[in-house]
Design an enzyme around this catalytic site. Structure first.
Site: not given
Length: 371
Positions: A56, A200
């Site tokens: 805004e 991983t």
């Protein structure tokens, strides 16, 4: 309130503006604003960075004196409280706008209707609910954190056409092509955190960072700045990680989640160890997500192996699945996408809703969400 076609068009413009902040606003929501007077856009803006001016503010600056008597279209209810910036509702009041239309009410308890109430008390006409679903899609993570106290979790998976992620010996580089890997970089860049497991990291010697040179389309907000690195969150309950791994050669925030602290290594300054509760000698994954939400993490990119993805799936902790399928067949002995309990009835299968299917280079990317 009845919305006109022009209302829809102007809100659609505000939504398009909000998307420009995807890589930079976290933990704040993505917001766009358009100010219209006599059918003409006189000001527009989007929230570009947490701590910086809101959408805004940029729109009012561009509109200047022309904002008086105008209508403001905002994708999220204007804030009503003093944070790092003043309340946008007050800015709109001071600028003299006559109407504010927002796509949705802000679920943040510090706002939650108070922005609209402040505008109404100042005599400004308000309305909400215009293109609300499209506006919600801008901030899936922020809304999940505000409404449910947990981040939005996207699981990234890659497989051959027969659903295999690796050969029997564990080799997996590379199942998908370079275009798909660049696509993953774009998703990483939009995320607040990348969640993975020690397996991983150890098997792939993964860095799990965003590589700016591989981003397919660099947003304007990043052209002159460094890419924001998501927090890398690694579950390592057996304390198997060490600082010599590639993960720790990239100096951005890392959180290692454990059941007990590892005091045997001299960890880099950007590494934090956090102990969380366990369930049956495994880290409580619900507690993991609650912890991440407490750190203002909205969107989690889950990039892990079959074990962690399987448990997250079984516990219903994954909100969205993004799967890259490569036109390859691995065949017998290949490793699957999920390691989970064996189902015996069809009604035990979790049904998903397909949301997207896109060709990325020579691969196919499929997106699905929980029904």
């Amino acid at each position: 309130m009845h919305f006109t076609q022009a209302d829809y068009d102007f809100m659609a413009k505000a939504i398009a503006l909000a998307k420009q902040g995807f890589n930079t606003t976290t933990p704040n929501p993505n917001v766009g604003c358009v100010i219209v007077k006599e059918g003409e856009i006189v000001g527009e803006g989007f929230h570009a960075q947490a701590g910086g001016p809101h959408a805004e503010v940029f729109a009012l600056r561009e509109a200047a004196g022309r904002a008086r008597g105008a209508t403001a279209y905002v994708t999220l209810e204007p804030c009503s409280h003093y944070g790092r910036t003043p309340p946008c509702a007050k800015g709109l009041i001071d600028a003299g706008v006559s109407k504010v239309i927002c796509a949705m009410v802000d679920p943040n308890p510090e706002v939650a209707g108070n922005g609209l109430k402040m505008l109404q008390q100042a005599g400004i006409e308000t309305a909400s609910g215009l293109l609300e679903q499209e506006a919600r899609a801008l901030n899936k993570g922020f809304l999940k954190r505000m409404e449910h106290g947990a981040p939005y979790v996207i699981a990234k998976l890659a497989a051959s056409l027969d659903g295999k992620t690796a050969l029997q010996n564990g080799k997996s580089k590379w199942i998908t092509g370079p275009d798909a890997r660049r696509d993953v970089q774009a998703f990483r860049a939009k995320s607040c955190a990348i969640l993975s497991g020690a397996d991983t990291v150890l098997i792939d010697d993964a860095r799990l960072n965003v590589r700016k040179e591989e981003l397919p389309d660099l947003p304007k907000t990043l052209e002159c700045n460094d890419v924001r690195q998501p927090i890398r969150v690694i579950i390592d309950t057996q304390n198997r990680l060490s600082p010599v791994l590639a993960l720790f050669q990239s100096q951005s925030k890392i959180i290692i989640l454990r059941s007990e602290l590892d005091n045997q290594h001299n960890w880099p300054h950007f590494v934090e160890q956090v102990c969380l509760p366990t369930v049956k000698n495994k880290l409580d994954l619900k507690a993991v997500l609650q912890f991440l939400a407490s750190r203002d993490i909205n969107l989690v990119w889950l990039e892990a192996g079959a074990t962690l993805c399987g448990v997250m799936h079984e516990q219903g902790l994954i909100d969205e699945y993004i799967v890259y399928f490569a036109p390859k067949i691995i065949g017998e002995g290949g490793k699957g996408l999920f390691q989970s309990n064996i189902l015996t009835e069809m009604n035990q299968i979790q049904e998903l809703q397909l949301t997207d299917c896109t060709q990325v280079g020579n691969d196919i990317r499929i997106s699905a969400i929980k029904k």
